[in-house]
Motif scaffolding. Sequence first.
Motif, PDB file in Angstrom:
ATOM      1  N   ILE A 252       0.771  -1.083  -0.002  1.00  0.00           N
ATOM      2  CA  ILE A 252      -0.219  -0.191   0.151  1.00  0.00           C
ATOM      3  C   ILE A 252       0.915   1.182   0.104  1.00  0.00           C
ATOM      4  O   ILE A 252       1.747   1.496   0.863  1.00  0.00           O
ATOM      5  CB  ILE A 252      -1.027  -0.103   1.314  1.00  0.00           C
ATOM      6  CG1 ILE A 252      -1.766  -1.124   1.521  1.00  0.00           C
ATOM      7  CG2 ILE A 252      -1.810   1.235   1.073  1.00  0.00           C
ATOM      8  CD1 ILE A 252      -2.382  -1.426   2.563  1.00  0.00           C
ATOM      9  N   PRO A 253       0.880   2.149  -1.001  1.00  0.00           N
ATOM     10  CA  PRO A 253       1.714   3.221  -1.136  1.00  0.00           C
ATOM     11  C   PRO A 253       1.348   4.144   0.019  1.00  0.00           C
ATOM     12  O   PRO A 253       0.324   4.230   0.663  1.00  0.00           O
ATOM     13  CB  PRO A 253       1.353   3.848  -2.330  1.00  0.00           C
ATOM     14  CG  PRO A 253      -0.006   3.379  -2.763  1.00  0.00           C
ATOM     15  CD  PRO A 253      -0.207   2.004  -2.259  1.00  0.00           C
ATOM     16  N   ALA A 254       2.480   4.998   0.418  1.00  0.00           N
ATOM     17  CA  ALA A 254       2.213   5.973   1.642  1.00  0.00           C
ATOM     18  C   ALA A 254       1.265   6.877   1.323  1.00  0.00           C
ATOM     19  O   ALA A 254       0.473   7.196   2.468  1.00  0.00           O
ATOM     20  CB  ALA A 254       3.637   6.798   1.521  1.00  0.00           C
ATOM     21  N   ALA A 255       0.672   7.308   0.287  1.00  0.00           N
ATOM     22  CA  ALA A 255      -0.138   8.318  -0.104  1.00  0.00           C
ATOM     23  C   ALA A 255      -1.531   7.853   0.697  1.00  0.00           C
ATOM     24  O   ALA A 255      -2.473   8.715   0.657  1.00  0.00           O
ATOM     25  CB  ALA A 255      -0.139   8.876  -1.623  1.00  0.00           C
ATOM     26  N   ARG A 256      -1.760   6.564   0.627  1.00  0.00           N
ATOM     27  CA  ARG A 256      -3.041   5.843   0.913  1.00  0.00           C
ATOM     28  C   ARG A 256      -2.847   5.319   2.447  1.00  0.00           C
ATOM     29  O   ARG A 256      -3.668   4.948   3.044  1.00  0.00           O
ATOM     30  CB  ARG A 256      -3.354   4.738   0.020  1.00  0.00           C
ATOM     31  CG  ARG A 256      -3.851   5.334  -1.402  1.00  0.00           C
ATOM     32  CD  ARG A 256      -4.868   4.454  -2.193  1.00  0.00           C
ATOM     33  NE  ARG A 256      -4.231   2.990  -2.131  1.00  0.00           N
ATOM     34  CZ  ARG A 256      -4.848   2.089  -1.732  1.00  0.00           C
ATOM     35  NH1 ARG A 256      -5.949   2.347  -0.602  1.00  0.00           N
ATOM     36  NH2 ARG A 256      -4.668   0.777  -1.598  1.00  0.00           N
ATOM     37  N   MET A 257      -1.920   5.680   3.252  1.00  0.00           N
ATOM     38  CA  MET A 257      -1.582   5.202   4.489  1.00  0.00           C
ATOM     39  C   MET A 257      -1.844   6.354   5.371  1.00  0.00           C
ATOM     40  O   MET A 257      -1.304   7.403   5.137  1.00  0.00           O
ATOM     41  CB  MET A 257      -0.392   4.498   4.698  1.00  0.00           C
ATOM     42  CG  MET A 257      -0.095   3.009   3.977  1.00  0.00           C
ATOM     43  SD  MET A 257      -1.457   1.812   4.476  1.00  0.00           S
ATOM     44  CE  MET A 257      -0.985   1.490   6.083  1.00  0.00           C
ATOM     45  N   LEU A 341      -1.063  -4.183  11.945  1.00  0.00           N
ATOM     46  CA  LEU A 341      -1.979  -2.923  12.158  1.00  0.00           C
ATOM     47  C   LEU A 341      -1.512  -1.710  11.493  1.00  0.00           C
ATOM     48  O   LEU A 341      -2.217  -0.862  11.498  1.00  0.00           O
ATOM     49  CB  LEU A 341      -2.575  -2.949  13.229  1.00  0.00           C
ATOM     50  CG  LEU A 341      -3.295  -4.114  13.979  1.00  0.00           C
ATOM     51  CD1 LEU A 341      -3.636  -3.664  15.392  1.00  0.00           C
ATOM     52  CD2 LEU A 341      -4.579  -4.202  13.177  1.00  0.00           C
ATOM     53  N   ALA A 342      -0.118  -1.707  11.147  1.00  0.00           N
ATOM     54  CA  ALA A 342       0.335  -0.462  10.411  1.00  0.00           C
ATOM     55  C   ALA A 342       0.454   0.450  11.562  1.00  0.00           C
ATOM     56  O   ALA A 342       0.631   1.665  11.357  1.00  0.00           O
ATOM     57  CB  ALA A 342      -0.286  -0.176   9.283  1.00  0.00           C
ATOM     58  N   HIS A 343       0.864   0.250  12.698  1.00  0.00           N
ATOM     59  CA  HIS A 343       0.901   0.888  13.888  1.00  0.00           C
ATOM     60  C   HIS A 343       2.527   1.217  14.122  1.00  0.00           C
ATOM     61  O   HIS A 343       3.146   0.107  14.165  1.00  0.00           O
ATOM     62  CB  HIS A 343       0.402   0.505  15.233  1.00  0.00           C
ATOM     63  CG  HIS A 343      -1.011   0.667  15.183  1.00  0.00           C
ATOM     64  ND1 HIS A 343      -1.969  -0.016  16.101  1.00  0.00           N
ATOM     65  CD2 HIS A 343      -1.998   1.255  14.488  1.00  0.00           C
ATOM     66  CE1 HIS A 343      -3.271   0.229  16.025  1.00  0.00           C
ATOM     67  NE2 HIS A 343      -3.328   0.964  14.808  1.00  0.00           N
ATOM     68  N   ILE A 344       2.996   2.569  14.255  1.00  0.00           N
ATOM     69  CA  ILE A 344       4.208   2.684  14.796  1.00  0.00           C
ATOM     70  C   ILE A 344       4.615   2.545  16.079  1.00  0.00           C
ATOM     71  O   ILE A 344       3.919   2.819  16.727  1.00  0.00           O
ATOM     72  CB  ILE A 344       4.706   3.939  14.203  1.00  0.00           C
ATOM     73  CG1 ILE A 344       4.548   4.418  12.784  1.00  0.00           C
ATOM     74  CG2 ILE A 344       6.076   4.244  14.587  1.00  0.00           C
ATOM     75  CD1 ILE A 344       4.926   5.494  12.276  1.00  0.00           C
ATOM     76  N   VAL A 345       5.567   1.526  16.414  1.00  0.00           N
ATOM     77  CA  VAL A 345       5.929   1.109  17.788  1.00  0.00           C
ATOM     78  C   VAL A 345       7.116   1.611  18.095  1.00  0.00           C
ATOM     79  O   VAL A 345       8.050   1.549  17.581  1.00  0.00           O
ATOM     80  CB  VAL A 345       5.814  -0.398  17.969  1.00  0.00           C
ATOM     81  CG1 VAL A 345       6.190  -0.789  19.405  1.00  0.00           C
ATOM     82  CG2 VAL A 345       4.523  -1.028  17.377  1.00  0.00           C
ATOM     83  N   GLY A 346       7.428   2.365  19.224  1.00  0.00           N
ATOM     84  CA  GLY A 346       8.579   2.899  19.847  1.00  0.00           C
ATOM     85  C   GLY A 346       8.964   4.508  19.443  1.00  0.00           C
ATOM     86  O   GLY A 346       7.567   5.072  18.795  1.00  0.00           O
ATOM     87  N   GLU A 347       9.726   5.112  19.805  1.00  0.00           N
ATOM     88  CA  GLU A 347       9.920   6.396  19.583  1.00  0.00           C
ATOM     89  C   GLU A 347      11.205   6.740  19.402  1.00  0.00           C
ATOM     90  O   GLU A 347      12.430   5.953  20.013  1.00  0.00           O
ATOM     91  CB  GLU A 347       9.157   7.214  20.676  1.00  0.00           C
ATOM     92  CG  GLU A 347       9.584   7.085  22.059  1.00  0.00           C
ATOM     93  CD  GLU A 347       8.538   7.754  23.043  1.00  0.00           C
ATOM     94  OE1 GLU A 347       9.246   8.054  24.098  1.00  0.00           O
ATOM     95  OE2 GLU A 347       7.784   8.203  22.745  1.00  0.00           O
ATOM     96  N   GLY A 348      11.709   7.987  19.159  1.00  0.00           N
ATOM     97  CA  GLY A 348      13.062   8.585  19.146  1.00  0.00           C
ATOM     98  C   GLY A 348      13.996   7.649  18.666  1.00  0.00           C
ATOM     99  O   GLY A 348      14.111   7.146  17.486  1.00  0.00           O
ATOM    100  N   ALA A 349      15.116   7.405  19.283  1.00  0.00           N
ATOM    101  CA  ALA A 349      16.213   6.526  18.942  1.00  0.00           C
ATOM    102  C   ALA A 349      15.968   5.226  18.392  1.00  0.00           C
ATOM    103  O   ALA A 349      16.504   4.449  17.562  1.00  0.00           O
ATOM    104  CB  ALA A 349      17.469   6.592  20.110  1.00  0.00           C
ATOM    105  N   GLU A 350      14.893   4.447  19.280  1.00  0.00           N
ATOM    106  CA  GLU A 350      14.448   3.295  18.816  1.00  0.00           C
ATOM    107  C   GLU A 350      13.950   3.221  17.775  1.00  0.00           C
ATOM    108  O   GLU A 350      14.403   2.089  16.699  1.00  0.00           O
ATOM    109  CB  GLU A 350      13.380   2.649  19.661  1.00  0.00           C
ATOM    110  CG  GLU A 350      12.969   1.212  19.639  1.00  0.00           C
ATOM    111  CD  GLU A 350      11.691   0.920  20.512  1.00  0.00           C
ATOM    112  OE1 GLU A 350      11.305   0.081  20.599  1.00  0.00           O
ATOM    113  OE2 GLU A 350      11.401   1.905  21.395  1.00  0.00           O
TER     114      GLU A 350
END
Length: 375
Positions: A252-257, A341-350
Amino acid sequence: MRLTIHYVKTVSTPGRYTDDGNTGLSLLVKKSGSKSWTQRLRINGQRKDIGLGSVKDITLEKARSIAAMNKQSVLDGRTLGHTNDITFKDAAEKVIDNHTGWKNPKTRQNWQNVFEQYVYPAIGDVPVAKVNTGQVMDILLPLWNDKQCTAKKVRQRTSKVFRWAIAHGHRLDDPAGEALRAAMPAITKKVKHFKAQPHGQIAKTVEAIRTCTAYPITKLALEFTVLTACRSGEVRGARWSEIDLDNRVWTIPAARMKMGIDHQVPLPDRCMAILKEAQHLGAGCDLVFPSIRAKVLSDNTLSKLLRDNKIATTVHGFRSSFRDWAAECSSAPREIAEYCLAHIVGEGAELAYRRTDYFEKRRALMQQWGDYLAQ
């Protein structure tokens, strides 16, 4: 010191950083990481701090130009800001027309509708330079407790118009900005979850979907949504050019996510069977699940199928059912289920050091989900 473009971009320590010169221009860095321009002037014997806008909207060169113009206006005894009569509505229309990143026409129309319903009746004909915080607050207060999501949209979008006006020299501050948000009454967030079925009922629901009398493509699209745990819009907008049948991958291209990042979806056995049937029914259309008129299925089509067949869940609720199943019935780590689920896990340096999207592990988990629904 005299600020530089590189310093403005990289400084992260909270504080006020004065630009060398006699205009009173400063860079304000907040604990949240946001950066904005302010100008400290003495007007009629009183010190006044004026917000010039965000660093995202106004370059260092532009900020210096505005500050110099303001300083000269004060010395000449003139009123700060432009004297033209561009209205708030004029400015808002320019913001909408100049924006090129709309995901779809409905998003653009939604911006238009919000302004027309809530903002234009109050300040649409008022010069954008003369709108004050009290007027914006009067718009927001009736929405603040009962329509929190709408209130948030109204404040953010009116703020964008004012930031545009700052960048173009029509005014000096943002009456819908941080000061307004701090002045609004506290509210208790009411979290409303999408209605979802227990994962143990989903296999029966999928069977009901297959055997109902709905349009065949609609049934395939909804089952595909359940199996992939994707969002409705991602499935309805899927195109054959995104599908790699040989490698069983849907990109799925970024434009549709929602997160604006390409997302690879592993396709389990039943998904491959659905795609084969969709190829036959689609009659050469580029859309994987076209409507009868060979267009994208409407966002209400899948929901209507559920309502018509008295299936007690929402389309988005299937994602919740999948997530519960992954937690209770699989050994997959949390981050694998979240990546499905296309969720971003973690933050920053991780996030900065992570280079994997766990695709093969996700492939195994999604096949397990498909097998579970086939039982």
